[in-house]
Design a protein around this motif. Structure first.
Motif, short mmCIF file in Angstrom:
data_model
loop_
_atom_site.label_atom_id
_atom_site.label_comp_id
_atom_site.label_asym_id
_atom_site.label_seq_id
_atom_site.Cartn_x
_atom_site.Cartn_y
_atom_site.Cartn_z
N GLY A 1 -68.06 6.14 98.63
CA GLY A 1 -68.98 6.92 99.46
C GLY A 1 -69.06 8.36 99.02
O GLY A 1 -70.14 8.96 98.98
N THR A 2 -67.92 8.94 98.67
CA THR A 2 -67.90 10.33 98.20
C THR A 2 -68.62 10.47 96.87
O THR A 2 -69.40 11.41 96.68
CB THR A 2 -66.44 10.81 98.05
OG1 THR A 2 -65.79 10.68 99.32
CG2 THR A 2 -66.38 12.25 97.59
N ALA B 1 -72.32 10.32 97.49
CA ALA B 1 -72.83 11.55 98.10
C ALA B 1 -72.93 12.66 97.07
O ALA B 1 -73.90 13.42 97.06
CB ALA B 1 -71.91 11.98 99.24
N ALA C 1 -76.31 14.55 95.82
CA ALA C 1 -76.41 16.01 95.87
C ALA C 1 -76.80 16.57 94.50
O ALA C 1 -77.59 17.52 94.43
CB ALA C 1 -75.09 16.61 96.34
#
Length: 59
Positions: free
Chosen positions: A26-27, A30, A34
């Protein structure tokens, strides 16, 4: 039929949340999103459009 439903629901009850690997994925997702968003916003076309929009709003 009822036994099948209870068995399926029982599988979901034991899930206590995301594991470390899921947090890592998930990180990473993300951060990748970004990075793509940053590239889009800092592109020449978007910068020109934003500058035009701001100048029009200030007039």
């Amino acid at each position: 039929m009822r036994a099948l439903i209870l068995r399926v629901l029982g599988r979901f009850r034991g899930d206590g949340g995301m594991t470390t690997a899921e947090y890592a994925v998930g990180t990473i997702a993300a951060v990748a999103f970004a990075a793509v968003l940053f590239k889009v916003v800092t592109s020449d076309g978007v910068q020109t459009a934003l500058n035009g929009l701001i100048e029009k709003a200030l007039r």
